[in-house]
Design an enzyme around this catalytic site. Structure first.
Site, PDB file in Angstrom:
ATOM      1  N   ASP A  69      53.995  27.751  42.787  1.00 44.03           N
ATOM      2  CA  ASP A  69      53.229  26.629  42.233  1.00 44.03           C
ATOM      3  C   ASP A  69      53.998  25.844  41.175  1.00 44.03           C
ATOM      4  O   ASP A  69      53.702  24.682  40.915  1.00 44.03           O
ATOM      5  CB  ASP A  69      51.899  27.117  41.640  1.00 44.03           C
ATOM      6  CG  ASP A  69      50.809  27.239  42.706  1.00 44.03           C
ATOM      7  OD1 ASP A  69      51.002  26.694  43.814  1.00 44.03           O
ATOM      8  OD2 ASP A  69      49.779  27.863  42.428  1.00 44.03           O
ATOM      9  N   PHE A 106      44.781  27.145  32.425  1.00 42.70           N
ATOM     10  CA  PHE A 106      43.569  26.344  32.174  1.00 42.70           C
ATOM     11  C   PHE A 106      42.666  27.014  31.129  1.00 42.70           C
ATOM     12  O   PHE A 106      42.040  26.334  30.312  1.00 42.70           O
ATOM     13  CB  PHE A 106      42.792  26.136  33.475  1.00 42.70           C
ATOM     14  CG  PHE A 106      43.636  25.595  34.597  1.00 42.70           C
ATOM     15  CD1 PHE A 106      44.468  24.504  34.391  1.00 42.70           C
ATOM     16  CD2 PHE A 106      43.611  26.180  35.853  1.00 42.70           C
ATOM     17  CE1 PHE A 106      45.258  24.009  35.419  1.00 42.70           C
ATOM     18  CE2 PHE A 106      44.402  25.687  36.885  1.00 42.70           C
ATOM     19  CZ  PHE A 106      45.226  24.602  36.677  1.00 42.70           C
ATOM     20  N   ARG A 112      49.289  37.284  39.212  1.00 43.00           N
ATOM     21  CA  ARG A 112      49.040  36.974  40.611  1.00 43.00           C
ATOM     22  C   ARG A 112      49.785  37.916  41.543  1.00 43.00           C
ATOM     23  O   ARG A 112      49.315  38.263  42.616  1.00 43.00           O
ATOM     24  CB  ARG A 112      49.509  35.532  40.877  1.00 43.00           C
ATOM     25  CG  ARG A 112      49.464  35.139  42.338  1.00 43.00           C
ATOM     26  CD  ARG A 112      50.082  33.766  42.568  1.00 43.00           C
ATOM     27  NE  ARG A 112      49.866  33.353  43.940  1.00 43.00           N
ATOM     28  CZ  ARG A 112      50.626  33.705  44.967  1.00 43.00           C
ATOM     29  NH1 ARG A 112      51.672  34.483  44.756  1.00 43.00           N
ATOM     30  NH2 ARG A 112      50.362  33.287  46.192  1.00 43.00           N
ATOM     31  N   HIS A 125      46.948  34.642  36.988  1.00 40.42           N
ATOM     32  CA  HIS A 125      48.089  33.748  37.236  1.00 40.42           C
ATOM     33  C   HIS A 125      48.840  33.415  35.950  1.00 40.42           C
ATOM     34  O   HIS A 125      49.246  32.283  35.719  1.00 40.42           O
ATOM     35  CB  HIS A 125      47.635  32.468  37.945  1.00 40.42           C
ATOM     36  CG  HIS A 125      47.105  32.723  39.330  1.00 40.42           C
ATOM     37  ND1 HIS A 125      45.979  33.475  39.568  1.00 40.42           N
ATOM     38  CD2 HIS A 125      47.562  32.335  40.542  1.00 40.42           C
ATOM     39  CE1 HIS A 125      45.750  33.549  40.863  1.00 40.42           C
ATOM     40  NE2 HIS A 125      46.704  32.869  41.488  1.00 40.42           N
ATOM     41  N   GLU A 166      36.729  23.633  33.294  1.00 37.44           N
ATOM     42  CA  GLU A 166      37.007  24.826  32.489  1.00 37.44           C
ATOM     43  C   GLU A 166      36.401  24.737  31.100  1.00 37.44           C
ATOM     44  O   GLU A 166      35.934  25.742  30.552  1.00 37.44           O
ATOM     45  CB  GLU A 166      38.522  25.057  32.390  1.00 37.44           C
ATOM     46  CG  GLU A 166      39.191  25.400  33.716  1.00 37.44           C
ATOM     47  CD  GLU A 166      39.467  24.180  34.594  1.00 37.44           C
ATOM     48  OE1 GLU A 166      39.300  23.030  34.107  1.00 37.44           O
ATOM     49  OE2 GLU A 166      39.859  24.343  35.765  1.00 37.44           O
ATOM     50  N   SER A 186      41.071  33.076  44.216  1.00 37.08           N
ATOM     51  CA  SER A 186      42.338  33.427  43.568  1.00 37.08           C
ATOM     52  C   SER A 186      42.152  34.388  42.394  1.00 37.08           C
ATOM     53  O   SER A 186      42.996  35.241  42.151  1.00 37.08           O
ATOM     54  CB  SER A 186      43.036  32.164  43.057  1.00 37.08           C
ATOM     55  OG  SER A 186      43.302  31.293  44.140  1.00 37.08           O
ATOM     56  N   ARG A 197      45.172  40.979  39.220  1.00 42.00           N
ATOM     57  CA  ARG A 197      43.978  40.178  39.510  1.00 42.00           C
ATOM     58  C   ARG A 197      43.074  40.881  40.521  1.00 42.00           C
ATOM     59  O   ARG A 197      41.852  40.775  40.457  1.00 42.00           O
ATOM     60  CB  ARG A 197      44.346  38.776  40.002  1.00 42.00           C
ATOM     61  CG  ARG A 197      45.177  38.766  41.269  1.00 42.00           C
ATOM     62  CD  ARG A 197      45.378  37.352  41.800  1.00 42.00           C
ATOM     63  NE  ARG A 197      46.335  37.327  42.891  1.00 42.00           N
ATOM     64  CZ  ARG A 197      46.339  36.417  43.854  1.00 42.00           C
ATOM     65  NH1 ARG A 197      45.448  35.455  43.870  1.00 42.00           N
ATOM     66  NH2 ARG A 197      47.247  36.454  44.807  1.00 42.00           N
TER      67      ARG A 197
END
Lengths: 276, 314
Positions: free
Chosen positions: B115, B81, B165, B107, B56, B35, B8
């Protein structure tokens, strides 16, 4: 202001478009007459009076854009495009047929003049926002027009998009709601009431205009007002009659997604002043 | 092997380079720019950055609209998402219309870690793979990410770019140049082939080292482009080595393993084993703990290779 001559021309275009809609749906034996007929005046006004477009150059970069977010009303778009010369009218009877350039719902890859594919409801205002953002970024003055159904407002994405249009001050975008009060399973009020449609958009920060969606004078005035409104987008609520122009379809939810049989089509065409 | 960098972060750096090269590149984000690492771009090119808020579906269709006007939008959010929440928008507005939108999904996979399962996308490759015309890139390290992001901007197609991530070791040197659609052979060997993608490429190389010490040589192929898959390289692996193990940080249903198997069974059926998540959701934990729990350590790959060689020879 529209001249008498322009009014007469638009009225005749609307009549021709209604004839195309009835004939193409009868030939297809399926499709959506109600919401196509209720949007005829808007599309006639945009395609024959308002929009800066060129049927010989459907992808002209500076053209005005039209997004049919309520994609099931594809017949009204095809009627406008064919009548405007984007493709030969002989294609109209191939609606919904195998290998046709006019699919059941708008497909930008197959139909000249379709600015975006649609059919899954609730996405068109977002797409229109993207087009309007691109225009601002490129400092171009083309305008974006988006037509949504009233039942379509039940889709949550519409409200995400309604926030985006206001947040980015998209005054180069004008949206319309075809407020005919009917959806597949019944009246809007029965299925999932929208209560105060104009109030909702006002609360979201839109400039809202409510008009008779079948009046060219009202459309002309509203679109001019939208163009003069700076710093925010304009929502024009079109009070319309589902199935407009065909006596037995008017205000009947059953005609949302049912094609006329040959004898019904003949009757509808007769009412519209066509010979057969 | 270079320093540990998350893909990322490499994406964020690549965007800054792209912005200089291509004025049509624009970036959208859905309240995750810190992020997804699009913040630097947003600060340097505010007029080309569109903050879409936590919406989104709206973001994907807006990206579609931008693409119709000649922009090259990079729509960034978490993989879960991008592909789950906004599936219909990706399918019907971007995919069906064939729009030139780049979906940069960070992610991805279980290495999201703490998470937990709600945020660990284990099915995104499968969801994107079934959309006709969608290109899927899953880079293995920072270098490959940067080069593939630059290549994606020049590649006229909807493109899904799968990013992670967690900082990961470098696999490639600066002179490495991946080509979209072309698999990369990293090791030669004849007992079997490990076909890996994303963070599993480095783990496949570690597995190959262990096997080598045990006297078994395996071919290692890096598939950074899962679609269109380099079928010729897959078929060659089947012919040359007679056994294949796939390795991906994704469900073994519908991802790289499935894509490879589809090619293998139609062309040169050979025994296969699949390293990946076996029809389970993720959960909270450290990335290393989760990779072990879900059977994705180099040792697991070694065991799978030994098993598949056993079947090849039986």
């Amino acid at each position: 202001m529209l001249t008498q001559e322009q009014l007469q021309e638009l009225t005749e275009k609307a009549r021709q478009m209604r004839g195309h809609i009835i004939r193409m749906l009868a030939a297809a034996k399926s499709g959506h007459p109600g919401g196509s007929l209720s949007s005829v005046e808007l599309l006639a006004y945009l395609y024959f009076h308002k929009m800066n477009i060129d049927p010989d150059h459907p992808k002209m970069p500076d053209r005005d854009r039209f997004v049919l977010s309520k994609g099931h009303a594809a017949p009204v778009l095809y009627a406008a495009l064919a009548e405007r010369g984007y493709f030969d009218k002989s294609h109209l009877t191939s609606l919904r047929k195998f290998k046709s350039i006019i699919q059941g719902h708008p497909d930008m890859k197959r139909t000249p003049g379709v600015d975006i594919s649609s059919g899954s409801l609730g996405q068109g205002l977002s797409v229109g926002n993207g087009m309007a953002l691109a225009a601002k970024l490129d400092k171009k003055n083309y305008r974006v027009y988006v037509l949504m159904g009233d039942g379509e407002l039940e889709e949550g994405q519409v409200w995400e998009a309604a926030m985006t249009s206001v947040h980015y001050k998209l005054d180069n975008l004008t949206a319309f709601v075809d407020y005919n009060h009917l959806q597949i399973d019944g009246t809007i009020e029965e299925v999932k009431s929208l209560y105060d449609v104009p109030g909702r958009f006002r609360a979201f920060g839109w400039h809202v205009i409510e008009i008779d969606g079948h009046s060219f004078e009202a459309l002309d005035k509203a679109v001019a007002e939208a163009e003069a409104t700076k710093g925010r987008p304009t929502m024009v609520i079109l009070n319309t009659c589902k199935g407009k122009g065909c006596s037995f379809m008017e205000n009947q939810a059953g005609w949302h997604g049912m094609a006329p049989k040959p004898e019904e089509a003949a009757l509808a065409l007769k009412e519209l002043g066509f010979d057969a | 092997m270079g320093e540990r960098v998350a893909t990322r972060d490499a994406y964020g750096n690549a965007l800054l380079k792209l912005a200089e090269i291509n004025p049509n590149v624009v970036v959208l984000d859905a309240d995750l720019s810190k992020s997804t690492k699009t913040t630097a771009f947003s600060k340097k090119y505010p007029e080309r950055f569109f903050q879409m808020g936590i919406a989104e579906a709206d973001m994907m269709a807006t990206a579609g609209g931008l693409a119709t006007a000649g922009k090259i939008p990079f729509a960034s959010t978490f993989a879960i998402f991008a592909t789950g929440r906004a599936y219909d928008q990706v399918r019907n507005t971007i995919g069906y219309s064939g729009l030139n939108v780049k979906i940069a999904a960070t992610h991805a996979g279980i290495t999201v870690g703490d998470d937990g399962g709600s945020h660990q996308s284990i099915e995104d490759i499968a969801l994107m793979r079934v959309i006709p015309g969608m290109t899927i890139l899953n880079p293995a390290d920072a270098t490959e990410t940067e080069k593939l992001v630059l290549a994606a901007a020049e590649y006229e197609s909807p493109v899904y770019i799968r990013l992670g991530r967690e900082p990961m070791p470098g696999v490639f040197g600066e002179d490495y140049q991946p080509v979209i659609g072309k698999a990369v052979r990293l090791r030669e060997g004849n007992a079997a082939t490990i076909i890996a993608t994303g963070i599993m490429v480095e783990r496949a190389l570690l597995a190959a080292d262990i096997l080598n010490q045990k006297g078994t040589t395996v071919r290692v192929v890096n598939v950074h482009t899962i679609k269109p898959l380099d079928a010729a390289e897959v078929i060659k692996a089947a012919w040359d080595t007679g056994a294949i193990v796939t390795a991906e940080e994704h469900s073994t249903i519908g991802g790289l393993g499935s894509a490879v198997a589809e090619v293998v069974v139609q062309n040169r059926p050979v025994p296969m084993e699949f390293i990946g998540i076996k029809d389970r959701f993720g959960q909270s934990g450290k990335p290393t703990e989760l990779l072990t729990e879900y059977g994705m350590d180099p040792e697991h790959i070694v065991a799978a290779v030994e098993k598949v060689i056993g079947r090849k020879n039986s």
